[in-house]
Write an enzyme that holds these catalytic residues in place. Structure first.
Site, PDB file in Angstrom:
ATOM      1  N   HIS A 233    -108.129 -34.941 111.221  1.00 44.83           N
ATOM      2  CA  HIS A 233    -106.758 -34.735 110.842  1.00 44.83           C
ATOM      3  C   HIS A 233    -106.070 -33.835 111.540  1.00 44.83           C
ATOM      4  O   HIS A 233    -105.147 -34.231 112.219  1.00 44.83           O
ATOM      5  CB  HIS A 233    -106.825 -34.312 109.332  1.00 44.83           C
ATOM      6  CG  HIS A 233    -107.387 -35.080 108.123  1.00 44.83           C
ATOM      7  ND1 HIS A 233    -107.152 -36.387 107.602  1.00 44.83           N
ATOM      8  CD2 HIS A 233    -108.565 -34.668 107.456  1.00 44.83           C
ATOM      9  CE1 HIS A 233    -107.612 -36.319 106.870  1.00 44.83           C
ATOM     10  NE2 HIS A 233    -108.986 -35.721 106.725  1.00 44.83           N
TER      11      HIS A 233
HETATM   12  C1  BDR Z   1    -105.939 -31.401 105.366  1.00 46.70           C
HETATM   13  O1  BDR Z   1    -106.645 -31.113 104.500  1.00 46.70           O
HETATM   14  C2  BDR Z   1    -107.418 -30.128 104.913  1.00 46.70           C
HETATM   15  O2  BDR Z   1    -108.742 -30.010 104.380  1.00 46.70           O
HETATM   16  C3  BDR Z   1    -107.616 -30.487 106.368  1.00 46.70           C
HETATM   17  O3  BDR Z   1    -107.915 -29.315 107.216  1.00 46.70           O
HETATM   18  C4  BDR Z   1    -106.408 -31.178 106.968  1.00 46.70           C
HETATM   19  O4  BDR Z   1    -105.525 -29.950 107.091  1.00 46.70           O
HETATM   20  C5  BDR Z   1    -106.213 -33.230 105.411  1.00 46.70           C
HETATM   21  O5  BDR Z   1    -105.650 -33.782 104.303  1.00 46.70           O
END
Ligand code: BDR
Ligand code: CA
Length: 306
Positions: A233
């Site tokens: 992500h």
């Molecule tokens: C986002 O949520 C967090 O757990 C990750 O670091 C990322 O920024 C993904 O939904």
């Protein structure tokens, strides 16, 4: 950034990329408490050997609600329970709010890009307390949201909400409505299966020599063992500033739900293409709709090279 595994990999990517200049980092409550998020950012700054990049501690809680954590996924330490040594370097002596405001005050008009890989609490506070800082921002890039513009654009924290937005929807509402150019890289693209790390990618990382590959291997280990894959992500959001040619964005009006019975944290893109612009609901946002398959190879090369 909020101290998770993908936040750390995103920071390694940013700090090792000559295409962008990282000025400073702010930590925020999210995956782990803000103190741990600060420690993890400092660990990365030390790993890459960039002591001049400040790490300022940000908000300890969302604007209007209790924090949620992602210990199960990121580990108690946020880095996959990798038990890395504590950093030697101290956090910046100024708060995130002060550090951001001072940096922007001394910047030129539309000079600075702000990339958010955690809940938007720090940025929302900045825009509220120092509205004049807006015109120094070139654009805001947010890893967050699920917009339903690809088949993967559904929620991860709830059926409809993505973690960063769900964590602090009041802050997200403020940032989305701030009238500063905004790009989002959401679950619609970050969870495209071909762009996720697979076992074969992990095997490659483990074979690679040097401290960067060792860091990635160690922090990813638990997740790869448990799930066999890992979603990039936050690196994907940072990479949009590094390799913009790989990205496609589509313009949508977007509302952030902050008071829903079932839909809190949802990012609602108005996809009614038959309506004229003035009839659509929400604030204008450039939503990422496509990321080239080359992203994964470029990311791995940059992050793991000795
Ligand atoms: C986002 O949520 C967090 O757990 C990750 O670091 C990322 O920024 C993904 O939904
Ligand atoms: Ca994050």
């Amino acid at each position: 950034m909020d101290g998770g595994i993908d936040d750390a990999l995103a920071l390694v990517l940013g700090l090792r990329s000559p295409e962008i200049e990282v000025i400073g980092i702010t930590s925020v409550s999210g995956n782990v408490p803000v103190r741990q998020a600060t420690v993890n950012a400092l660990r990365v700054v030390e790993l890459v050997g960039r002591p001049e990049v400040w790490v300022a501690k940000g908000a300890a809680r969302p604007l209007a609600r209790d924090p949620i954590r992602a210990y199960e996924f990121h580990g108690r330490d946020g880095l996959g329970d990798s038990h890395l040594p504590m950093p030697q370097q101290d956090p910046f002596s100024k708060t995130a709010l002060k550090a951001m405001n001072e940096t922007l005050s001394s910047a030129k008009r539309r000079e600075v890009t702000i990339i958010c890989t955690g809940p938007l609490t720090n940025l929302a506070s900045l825009l509220t307390h120092f509205p004049e800082s807006k015109n120094r921002i070139e654009e805001i890039i947010v890893m967050g949201g699920a917009y339903g513009i690809t088949q993967y654009g559904v929620g991860n924290e709830t059926p409809v909400a993505e973690f960063n937005i769900y964590s602090d929807p009041e802050a997200a509402k403020l940032v989305f409505g701030a009238k500063v150019p905004l790009k989002t890289v959401g679950l619609d693209v970050t969870t495209i299966p071909q762009l996720e790390l697979e076992r074969s990618d992990y095997a490659r990382i483990r074979k690679e020599k040097g401290k960067f590959a060792a860091f990635a291997a160690r922090t990813l280990k638990k997740n790869m063992r448990l799930h066999g894959r890992f979603t990039l992500h936050d690196p994907m959001a940072v990479a949009s500033a590094i390799w913009p040619a790989l990205y496609e964005f589509s313009s949508y009006r977007v509302c952030v739900e902050s008071r829903g019975e079932y839909t809190t944290g949802m990012t609602i893109a108005d996809r009614r293409s038959w309506l004229s612009e003035d009839k659509l609901s929400g604030d204008p946002v450039m939503v990422c709709s496509h990321v080239g398959a080359r992203f994964k190879r470029l990311f791995l090369e940059r992050v793991t090279a000795a």
